[in-house]
Each structure stands twice: as C-alpha cells, then as structure tokens.
Write a protein that holds these residues in place. Sequence first.
Motif, mmCIF file in Angstrom:
data_model
loop_
_atom_site.group_PDB
_atom_site.id
_atom_site.type_symbol
_atom_site.label_atom_id
_atom_site.label_comp_id
_atom_site.label_asym_id
_atom_site.label_seq_id
_atom_site.Cartn_x
_atom_site.Cartn_y
_atom_site.Cartn_z
ATOM 1 N N UNK A 27 0.818 -1.230 -0.012
ATOM 2 C CA UNK A 27 0.055 -0.122 0.032
ATOM 3 C C UNK A 27 0.897 1.268 -0.047
ATOM 4 N N UNK A 28 0.312 2.381 -0.599
ATOM 5 C CA UNK A 28 0.998 3.693 -0.249
ATOM 6 C C UNK A 28 -0.190 4.662 -0.291
ATOM 7 N N UNK A 29 0.198 6.001 0.434
ATOM 8 C CA UNK A 29 -0.570 6.832 0.845
ATOM 9 C C UNK A 29 -0.301 8.314 0.253
ATOM 10 N N UNK A 30 -1.074 9.035 -0.216
ATOM 11 C CA UNK A 30 -0.722 10.348 -0.612
ATOM 12 C C UNK A 30 -1.063 11.249 0.686
ATOM 13 N N UNK A 31 -0.189 12.336 0.810
ATOM 14 C CA UNK A 31 0.866 12.719 0.231
ATOM 15 C C UNK A 31 2.127 12.218 0.716
ATOM 16 N N UNK A 32 2.317 11.253 1.603
ATOM 17 C CA UNK A 32 3.764 10.592 2.289
ATOM 18 C C UNK A 32 4.288 9.626 1.032
ATOM 19 N N UNK A 81 1.682 3.958 -7.462
ATOM 20 C CA UNK A 81 1.595 2.623 -7.499
ATOM 21 C C UNK A 81 3.055 1.996 -7.600
ATOM 22 N N UNK A 82 4.191 2.925 -8.006
ATOM 23 C CA UNK A 82 5.501 2.372 -7.665
ATOM 24 C C UNK A 82 5.853 2.086 -6.149
ATOM 25 N N UNK A 83 5.473 3.025 -5.187
ATOM 26 C CA UNK A 83 5.469 2.763 -3.935
ATOM 27 C C UNK A 83 4.987 1.539 -3.355
ATOM 28 N N UNK A 84 3.664 1.454 -3.651
ATOM 29 C CA UNK A 84 2.674 0.358 -3.213
ATOM 30 C C UNK A 84 3.229 -1.004 -4.032
ATOM 31 N N UNK A 85 3.858 -0.964 -5.032
ATOM 32 C CA UNK A 85 4.331 -2.143 -6.030
ATOM 33 C C UNK A 85 5.497 -2.567 -5.256
ATOM 34 N N UNK A 86 6.511 -1.653 -4.595
ATOM 35 C CA UNK A 86 7.798 -2.182 -3.952
ATOM 36 C C UNK A 86 7.467 -2.923 -2.662
ATOM 37 N N UNK A 87 6.445 -2.535 -1.919
ATOM 38 C CA UNK A 87 5.950 -2.935 -0.674
ATOM 39 C C UNK A 87 5.235 -4.493 -0.971
ATOM 40 N N UNK A 88 4.499 -4.356 -2.235
ATOM 41 C CA UNK A 88 3.837 -5.659 -2.349
ATOM 42 C C UNK A 88 4.859 -6.598 -2.762
ATOM 43 N N UNK A 89 5.955 -6.248 -3.454
ATOM 44 C CA UNK A 89 6.799 -7.415 -3.735
ATOM 45 C C UNK A 89 7.745 -7.995 -2.407
ATOM 46 N N UNK A 90 8.023 -6.927 -1.363
ATOM 47 C CA UNK A 90 8.473 -7.203 -0.128
ATOM 48 C C UNK A 90 7.681 -8.236 0.595
ATOM 49 N N UNK A 91 6.315 -7.848 0.294
ATOM 50 C CA UNK A 91 5.575 -8.784 1.203
ATOM 51 C C UNK A 91 5.526 -10.245 0.558
#
Length: 385
Positions: free
Chosen positions: A349-354, A363-373
């Motif tokens: 997941x990712x949140x704006x504006x953080x 999408x890029x931030x959430x994608x990185x966390x998804x692959x980490x998971x």
Amino acid sequence: MLSWPDVIDLRTVGIMIIMTCVISSMVSIVIWRLNRPMAGLISWMLAAFGGTLSFLAWVAMPWLGREIAIPLNMTISTGSLVLILDGVLRFRGLIPAGRLRWMTPTAMLIEAVQVIVNLNQDWLRITLNDMLNSLILVAMIAALLHRARRDERTIHLMIAAGTALMVCSYLLRIDAALGAPRGTFRAPGDPAHAYVFFISLLFILSWTFGMLLMVNLKVHRALADLADRDPLTGIGNRRLLDRLATRSLAHDRAGLVLIDLDGFKHINDSFGHDQGDRALIWIADTLRGLIRPGETPIRLGGDEFALFIDGTGDSSDLDGRVAELDADINGRITVGAGFPLPARVSIGAAAAPADGSTLDALIMAADLRMYADKHGFRPVAEARS
C-alpha cells in the motif's frame, strides 16, 4: 371579440394532436426496438398509441355519435396518462417489474363508469375527469422529481413544466364547469376546452422530446459505466482508477492498496483458463464484500488488483487496513472455495501525500511494498518516512 373556437376549429387541433401522437408512437417504437431491456418503454409506447386512438375517437364524433366517442375519448386518455405514469415509475426504478399492473385498467374502469353515468351532464363529467387526470399528472411530477440526479434534473424539470401546464389547463376547465350555471356549460364550446386541447399538444411534444432525452442519458450512463468496468469481474478497471485518482489526489488525500495473486500462473497452466477466470472472479467478489465507504475495488489487469481509498492520508490507518485485508483474503483462501485458488495474495500500500502526489508515484511505492510482502517482509508505517 372572437373566442378560440371561432379562430381555430377544435377538430383541426384534434387532427394536429393525432398527427403528433402518431409521430410520438413511431419514435417510441424505434426507442423500444433499440433498447428493449429498458424498463418503462413499453408503457410509454402504449400511451402514445392510446393518445392517437383517444383523439381519433373525438374527431370521429360526428360518425360514431357522442354516446360512443366521448366515453372512448375520455377513458383512453385517462388510461394513456396512467401508462405514462407507470412508465416513469418503472424507468426510474421506483417500482419493480410486475408491480401495479392493475393501475391502468382500474383507472380506465373508473373513468368509463363515470363518463357513461354522467354523459349528458357536461359539467359533472368534465369535472370528475379533470380531477382524476390532474391527480395522475401530479403523481407523475412527483415521480419525475423524486431524487433526480444532477445530470437528469434539467430534463425532468422540462417534462414536469409541460405536465404542470396540463394540470393548470384541467384546473381552468374545472373552474369553468363549476362556475357556469347548471345545464349551461358545454365542453366543446367553452374556451377552457380550447386551452386543454392546445396544452395537450405541448404536453405530448414535451413528453416525446423528454422521453428521447431520458433514454439517451440512460444509455450514455450505461456506456460510461461499461467503460469503467472490467468485463470479467465487474469491478472497476484502470480507467476508473485514473478518474478516481485525478479527483482525490487534487486534495492530496488518497490511499492505494495493490494485491497480487501468488501462484495464479499455476492455476492457468494446470487447470485451464476457465478455472483461472473463476479464481479472478472469486477474488473480485471477495474484495467487493470487504470494501468500506470510500473504497473502490479495481482490477488492473491479469492477476493484479487494487483497492483505491478516497480521503485517507494516514499511513498507520492504511497499514491497519492492509493487515485486515491480508487476514480476510488469505484466511478465505485457506478455507477454500471448491475450485482452485491462488496460494495466497501479496499486498502493498501507499498513501498520498506521504508516498507521492501522483497515481504513478503511489503505484510505484505500493508495488515495492507488495513485492517485499511476496518475499516475506512487509514494511511498517515508519518505513515510508
């Protein structure tokens, strides 16, 4: 001073109304043939036919005789108005299919009885007829304006205005009938009768154009909805996500959860694409059942899903939501569904504006966390700073 009947013969106006009703009937047939599943169209088509028959009976009075022509004219007119009301209720989804089928024949029976009983008392026959028709039209206005959406309000107000004019013409004729000395009121010869005829012409025109506009708007909405929906799962697609993000990110408060199906390729390879589609639909239905207000499930494509959250900017809240989704979806996968499901889902997941103020950044931030998971590690909120 000339009265309206001296200037224009009402039989001529009646013929004009018949021609307008015929055109309205042809328009309604075309609309119905192009949009058969749409509720209410059959009622409107029958109402247009009824209007034609009603005024044909009135114009043919010299040949049919008033004992036949007047009951036919007034009974069919009332039935046509009820059919229009029935069409509005069904078109707007205010009553389900199959309900209130008794409404039209009941109104026509009441009107037929009162017309036959009061055939030789014009003032009473006209008063009762116009009171009944006015009540039907008022109900029609209420049905049009009830919870009208912003994009349809102008159309409904236009039709309601034409309908309100029709009510006013009926009230004017009621006043003329009740105000005249008993036995002196004659419907065809009174100017109030001419008003009703002329306003009837405007009423039919407003309903014909209004029907076209309402159907066009409904078709436009349906096409727009189809363009925003994934055809397989029925949830939103990337186009809808782009629109939601454009609106929400303008206020810098939005969250995006990405969901990827682990082992989905194995389902397609081992059990076939039909079973893969069943698994995708199951995931979509599960997401649909878990959403909260402000959340929209999205299928991005393939085995990738998303949950767009409008109005959230708190990273800790988003982490809590991710944990809930992880437990709910993976817990249900463990229970099974009677057909092949993915091994588990990976979530990020990712949140704006953080994490950024654009959809691509989220999408890029959430994608990185998804692959980490996917590899067994989910960053906590502090990792976003």
